[in-house]
Scaffold this motif. Structure first.
Motif, mmCIF file in Angstrom:
data_model
loop_
_atom_site.group_PDB
_atom_site.id
_atom_site.type_symbol
_atom_site.label_atom_id
_atom_site.label_comp_id
_atom_site.label_asym_id
_atom_site.label_seq_id
_atom_site.Cartn_x
_atom_site.Cartn_y
_atom_site.Cartn_z
ATOM 1 N N GLY A 132 57.624 -6.574 15.346
ATOM 2 C CA GLY A 132 58.013 -6.553 13.875
ATOM 3 C C GLY A 132 57.316 -7.174 13.335
ATOM 4 O O GLY A 132 56.221 -8.476 14.252
ATOM 5 N N TYR A 133 56.853 -7.719 11.903
ATOM 6 C CA TYR A 133 55.787 -8.335 11.620
ATOM 7 C C TYR A 133 56.437 -9.820 10.682
ATOM 8 O O TYR A 133 56.675 -9.325 9.581
ATOM 9 C CB TYR A 133 55.041 -7.940 10.134
ATOM 10 N N PHE A 134 56.033 -10.688 11.102
ATOM 11 C CA PHE A 134 56.564 -12.180 10.788
ATOM 12 C C PHE A 134 55.909 -12.822 9.775
ATOM 13 O O PHE A 134 54.704 -13.181 10.371
ATOM 14 C CB PHE A 134 56.900 -12.608 11.519
ATOM 15 N N TYR A 135 56.123 -13.211 8.140
ATOM 16 C CA TYR A 135 54.871 -14.095 7.428
ATOM 17 C C TYR A 135 55.137 -15.182 6.759
ATOM 18 O O TYR A 135 56.953 -15.162 6.410
ATOM 19 C CB TYR A 135 55.057 -12.233 6.067
ATOM 20 N N ILE A 183 59.685 -10.586 6.786
ATOM 21 C CA ILE A 183 60.017 -10.068 7.650
ATOM 22 C C ILE A 183 59.573 -9.151 7.210
ATOM 23 O O ILE A 183 60.209 -8.004 6.048
ATOM 24 C CB ILE A 183 61.136 -9.854 8.787
ATOM 25 N N TYR A 184 59.064 -7.236 8.528
ATOM 26 C CA TYR A 184 58.267 -6.445 7.609
ATOM 27 C C TYR A 184 58.531 -5.213 8.664
ATOM 28 O O TYR A 184 57.882 -5.689 10.012
ATOM 29 C CB TYR A 184 57.117 -6.300 7.404
ATOM 30 N N GLU A 189 54.637 6.984 9.375
ATOM 31 C CA GLU A 189 53.646 7.013 8.508
ATOM 32 C C GLU A 189 52.778 5.793 8.409
ATOM 33 O O GLU A 189 52.238 6.120 7.256
ATOM 34 C CB GLU A 189 54.241 7.462 7.832
ATOM 35 N N GLY A 190 53.038 4.339 8.508
ATOM 36 C CA GLY A 190 52.676 3.456 8.106
ATOM 37 C C GLY A 190 53.097 3.169 7.168
ATOM 38 O O GLY A 190 52.589 2.341 6.246
ATOM 39 N N GLN A 191 54.084 2.949 7.113
ATOM 40 C CA GLN A 191 54.568 2.732 6.038
ATOM 41 C C GLN A 191 55.181 1.277 6.094
ATOM 42 O O GLN A 191 55.382 0.897 6.667
ATOM 43 C CB GLN A 191 55.599 3.126 5.333
ATOM 44 N N GLU A 192 55.025 -0.081 5.262
ATOM 45 C CA GLU A 192 55.823 -0.788 5.610
ATOM 46 C C GLU A 192 56.443 -1.068 4.423
ATOM 47 O O GLU A 192 57.320 -1.436 3.917
ATOM 48 C CB GLU A 192 54.549 -2.063 5.529
ATOM 49 N N ILE A 193 57.497 -1.500 5.462
ATOM 50 C CA ILE A 193 59.288 -1.957 4.666
ATOM 51 C C ILE A 193 59.710 -3.538 5.008
ATOM 52 O O ILE A 193 59.730 -3.694 6.440
ATOM 53 C CB ILE A 193 60.264 -0.867 5.572
ATOM 54 N N SER A 194 59.858 -4.319 4.081
ATOM 55 C CA SER A 194 60.602 -5.393 4.289
ATOM 56 C C SER A 194 61.899 -5.266 4.479
ATOM 57 O O SER A 194 62.594 -4.715 4.045
ATOM 58 C CB SER A 194 60.148 -6.340 2.408
#
Length: 214
Positions: A132-135, A183-184, A189-194
């Motif tokens: 996960g990506y935490f911003y 959070i993403y 396919e490389g699409q980023e989803i929030s």
């Protein structure tokens, strides 16, 4: 809490089975994934991977304070920079002083992005070990001179709550002091989803990192 996070590995199996059954009350279903692994294995594993990316490494609430308030503002309208929607949750403290509240990493992970964004001000993005990506945005300052690739531990201070953003680098004071948490997850396919952070924060609200600061 497990060694790597709040939830055991079979928690994501339960979430996945619950969602695929279109039933939002896990206590009313038997979390048996056999059917899905036999007939819809790819769908099951992909959805489980998404849940693991979000939930797999959670450890701490993102602000080192037990008096933080926040609401479910997911997808509320925003106008700066054009009509858009709020992809995150804003957290506020009773002390409105920029630089007062330490912001800590929710997870173990790697610094992926750091620096200025017109919308987010001074921000830092951590890719958790589970994916996960935490911003963390609108920081007043950073705790260290982090660079992409640096490793951080859950509970480590990343910076301090501020009100930077909505302009060129250094702009501040255009809105109240707060932390914007996003959070993403990334699709194959490389699409980023929030993802709505509100429910994650509800689960972490008692996992406060105690910090001594002045």
């Amino acid at each position: 809490m497990t060694e790597s996070g709040l939830y055991p590995s079979d928690w994501c199996d339960l979430l996945t089975t619950t969602m695929l059954n279109s039933h939002f009350h896990p206590q009313h279903i038997f979390p048996d994934n056999t059917f899905y692994l036999l007939y819809k294995k790819s769908c099951y594993l992909q959805l489980k991977n998404y849940y693991e990316a979000i939930w797999g490494n959670l450890q701490y609430f993102p602000v080192a304070s037990d008096d933080i308030s926040y609401e479910d503002s997911w997808m509320d309208s925003r106008t700066y920079g054009g009509n858009r929607h709020h992809e995150g949750t804003d957290l506020f403290g009773p002390v409105s002083q920029s630089g007062y509240y330490p912001i800590v990493s929710i997870t173990d992970g790697i610094v992926e992005q750091k620096g200025w964004l017109p919308l987010g001000g001074y921000r830092i993005g951590i890719r958790s070990d589970s994916g996960g990506y935490f911003y963390y945005a609108h920081l007043s300052s950073y705790e260290e001179d982090f660079t992409p690739g640096d490793r951080v531990q859950a509970g480590e201070i990343l910076g301090f709550m501020g009100n930077t953003g909505y302009g060129q680098e250094g702009t501040s004071g255009r809105f109240p002091v707060h932390l914007h948490l996003g959070i993403y997850i990334t699709t194959p396919e490389g699409q980023e989803i929030s993802v709505n952070p509100y429910h994650i924060l509800q689960c972490l609200r008692k996992k406060i990192r105690k910090c001594t600061y002045y």
